[in-house]
Design a protein around this motif. Sequence first.
Motif, PDB file in Angstrom:
ATOM      1  N   UNK A  51       0.833  -1.199   0.000  1.00 40.67           N
ATOM      2  CA  UNK A  51       0.000   0.000   0.000  1.00 40.67           C
ATOM      3  C   UNK A  51       0.870   1.252   0.000  1.00 40.67           C
ATOM      4  N   UNK A  52       1.911   1.235   0.813  1.00 38.43           N
ATOM      5  CA  UNK A  52       2.809   2.381   0.902  1.00 38.43           C
ATOM      6  C   UNK A  52       3.552   2.586  -0.416  1.00 38.43           C
ATOM      7  N   UNK A  53       4.117   1.510  -0.961  1.00 38.48           N
ATOM      8  CA  UNK A  53       4.866   1.603  -2.216  1.00 38.48           C
ATOM      9  C   UNK A  53       3.964   2.068  -3.351  1.00 38.48           C
ATOM     10  N   UNK A  54       2.749   1.549  -3.380  1.00 38.20           N
ATOM     11  CA  UNK A  54       1.806   1.938  -4.423  1.00 38.20           C
ATOM     12  C   UNK A  54       1.488   3.422  -4.345  1.00 38.20           C
ATOM     13  N   UNK A  55       1.293   3.920  -3.115  1.00 41.65           N
ATOM     14  CA  UNK A  55       1.009   5.338  -2.939  1.00 41.65           C
ATOM     15  C   UNK A  55       2.179   6.211  -3.347  1.00 41.65           C
ATOM     16  N   UNK A  56       3.399   5.804  -2.950  1.00 40.67           N
ATOM     17  CA  UNK A  56       4.584   6.589  -3.284  1.00 40.67           C
ATOM     18  C   UNK A  56       4.855   6.607  -4.784  1.00 40.67           C
ATOM     19  N   UNK A  57       4.491   5.521  -5.459  1.00 43.74           N
ATOM     20  CA  UNK A  57       4.720   5.458  -6.908  1.00 43.74           C
ATOM     21  C   UNK A  57       3.727   6.299  -7.694  1.00 43.74           C
ATOM     22  N   UNK A  58       2.679   6.758  -7.007  1.00 44.04           N
ATOM     23  CA  UNK A  58       1.633   7.536  -7.689  1.00 44.04           C
ATOM     24  C   UNK A  58       1.543   8.955  -7.144  1.00 44.04           C
ATOM     25  N   UNK A  59       2.678   9.476  -6.668  1.00 48.82           N
ATOM     26  CA  UNK A  59       2.694  10.822  -6.112  1.00 48.82           C
ATOM     27  C   UNK A  59       2.172  11.814  -7.147  1.00 48.82           C
ATOM     28  N   UNK A  60       1.236  12.635  -6.712  1.00 46.36           N
ATOM     29  CA  UNK A  60       0.608  13.584  -7.616  1.00 46.36           C
ATOM     30  C   UNK A  60      -0.839  13.257  -7.883  1.00 46.36           C
ATOM     31  N   UNK A  61      -1.188  11.969  -7.708  1.00 53.87           N
ATOM     32  CA  UNK A  61      -2.580  11.575  -7.886  1.00 53.87           C
ATOM     33  C   UNK A  61      -3.349  11.846  -6.587  1.00 53.87           C
ATOM     34  N   UNK A  62      -4.677  11.962  -6.637  1.00 54.12           N
ATOM     35  CA  UNK A  62      -5.465  12.300  -5.440  1.00 54.12           C
ATOM     36  C   UNK A  62      -5.362  11.276  -4.315  1.00 54.12           C
ATOM     37  N   UNK A  63      -5.129  10.014  -4.661  1.00 55.76           N
ATOM     38  CA  UNK A  63      -5.113   8.969  -3.628  1.00 55.76           C
ATOM     39  C   UNK A  63      -3.712   8.617  -3.154  1.00 55.76           C
ATOM     40  N   UNK A  64      -2.683   9.234  -3.700  1.00 56.93           N
ATOM     41  CA  UNK A  64      -1.311   8.846  -3.375  1.00 56.93           C
ATOM     42  C   UNK A  64      -0.991   9.031  -1.899  1.00 56.93           C
ATOM     43  N   UNK A  65      -1.228  10.235  -1.377  1.00 57.85           N
ATOM     44  CA  UNK A  65      -0.900  10.518   0.024  1.00 57.85           C
ATOM     45  C   UNK A  65      -1.785   9.717   0.986  1.00 57.85           C
ATOM     46  N   UNK A  66      -3.120   9.682   0.783  1.00 55.55           N
ATOM     47  CA  UNK A  66      -3.944   8.862   1.680  1.00 55.55           C
ATOM     48  C   UNK A  66      -3.529   7.396   1.684  1.00 55.55           C
ATOM     49  N   UNK A  67      -3.129   6.877   0.526  1.00 57.92           N
ATOM     50  CA  UNK A  67      -2.737   5.479   0.424  1.00 57.92           C
ATOM     51  C   UNK A  67      -1.467   5.206   1.228  1.00 57.92           C
ATOM     52  N   UNK A  68      -0.445   6.018   1.011  1.00 58.54           N
ATOM     53  CA  UNK A  68       0.817   5.822   1.734  1.00 58.54           C
ATOM     54  C   UNK A  68       0.641   6.085   3.228  1.00 58.54           C
ATOM     55  N   UNK A  69      -0.130   7.108   3.568  1.00 59.21           N
ATOM     56  CA  UNK A  69      -0.336   7.459   4.972  1.00 59.21           C
ATOM     57  C   UNK A  69      -1.130   6.384   5.698  1.00 59.21           C
ATOM     58  N   UNK A  70      -2.138   5.825   5.029  1.00 58.95           N
ATOM     59  CA  UNK A  70      -2.944   4.765   5.644  1.00 58.95           C
ATOM     60  C   UNK A  70      -2.087   3.552   5.970  1.00 58.95           C
ATOM     61  N   UNK A  71      -1.251   3.138   5.024  1.00 56.85           N
ATOM     62  CA  UNK A  71      -0.376   1.994   5.268  1.00 56.85           C
ATOM     63  C   UNK A  71       0.574   2.240   6.426  1.00 56.85           C
ATOM     64  N   UNK A  72       1.130   3.448   6.488  1.00 53.48           N
ATOM     65  CA  UNK A  72       2.079   3.780   7.556  1.00 53.48           C
ATOM     66  C   UNK A  72       1.400   3.799   8.923  1.00 53.48           C
ATOM     67  N   UNK A  73       0.258   4.455   9.001  1.00 55.87           N
ATOM     68  CA  UNK A  73      -0.461   4.560  10.276  1.00 55.87           C
ATOM     69  C   UNK A  73      -0.917   3.188  10.764  1.00 55.87           C
ATOM     70  N   UNK A  74      -1.385   2.354   9.849  1.00 58.41           N
ATOM     71  CA  UNK A  74      -1.827   1.011  10.241  1.00 58.41           C
ATOM     72  C   UNK A  74      -0.670   0.190  10.799  1.00 58.41           C
ATOM     73  N   UNK A  75       0.506   0.313  10.200  1.00 57.12           N
ATOM     74  CA  UNK A  75       1.666  -0.416  10.707  1.00 57.12           C
ATOM     75  C   UNK A  75       2.000   0.031  12.126  1.00 57.12           C
ATOM     76  N   UNK A  76       1.956   1.335  12.374  1.00 53.42           N
ATOM     77  CA  UNK A  76       2.238   1.860  13.716  1.00 53.42           C
ATOM     78  C   UNK A  76       1.200   1.350  14.719  1.00 53.42           C
ATOM     79  N   UNK A  77      -0.074   1.406  14.348  1.00 50.87           N
ATOM     80  CA  UNK A  77      -1.135   0.949  15.247  1.00 50.87           C
ATOM     81  C   UNK A  77      -0.997  -0.540  15.554  1.00 50.87           C
TER      82      UNK A  77
END
Length: 217
Positions: free
Chosen positions: A168-194
């Motif tokens: 999820x994180x890699x997919x988001x980072x590879x699509x930087x600039x698209x509307x879902x890029x940041x939410x995708x990468x951030x969601x994966x990161x936050x879930x890992x921390x939780x």
Amino acid sequence: MLSDLWDFVSSRREQLLIDSYQHVSAVIQCVLIATVIAVVVGIVVYRSPLGSATATALSSAVLTIPSFALLGILIPVVGLGVPPTVIALVLYALLPIIRNTIVGLGSIDPGTTDAARGIGMGRLHVLARIELPLAWPSILTGMRVSTQMSMGILAIAAYAKGPGLGNLIFSGLSRVGSPTAVPQALTGTVLIVILALILDGIYIVIGKLTTSRGLHA
């Protein structure tokens, strides 16, 4: 930003649950494999200063290898997906458990084991009934540290098409600039921390349930 994040989570709930389960499952299984290996190594070497130093040095050397480099070395040998992920996670998880096993077993009062042998207990019996239970809090601490490390390392294993939230994180980072890029990468990161915090809490509960009151004191 928060609304975009909530919209992404709401629309991908089922996939996020699957990815979260795979992430936790992979980490737990790899840490258990590493624990078996590390405890056996610790039992073999803890009485030998040279053996202990060698085992610690070799497992420490693994941590000096960057995750991307280790995965890059493993991919041509075992391919993509689960095999390189499991091998990498197990190797990275070894050091804290080996070191804590050696410390735990080495700190046991020799008088305790001598007394056990004095009443007729054999070497294996002493190890199983006396030494390992006394060293268990230290071993569990090593497992706890390895689990926290593995939660982050598994995210990087998405580079090798490994399971879990890293994709999820890699997919988001590879699509930087698209509307879902940041939410995708951030969601994966936050879930890992939780999930890492939840697992850490579970280790605390396991420690309290499996450690005798005398050792707690």
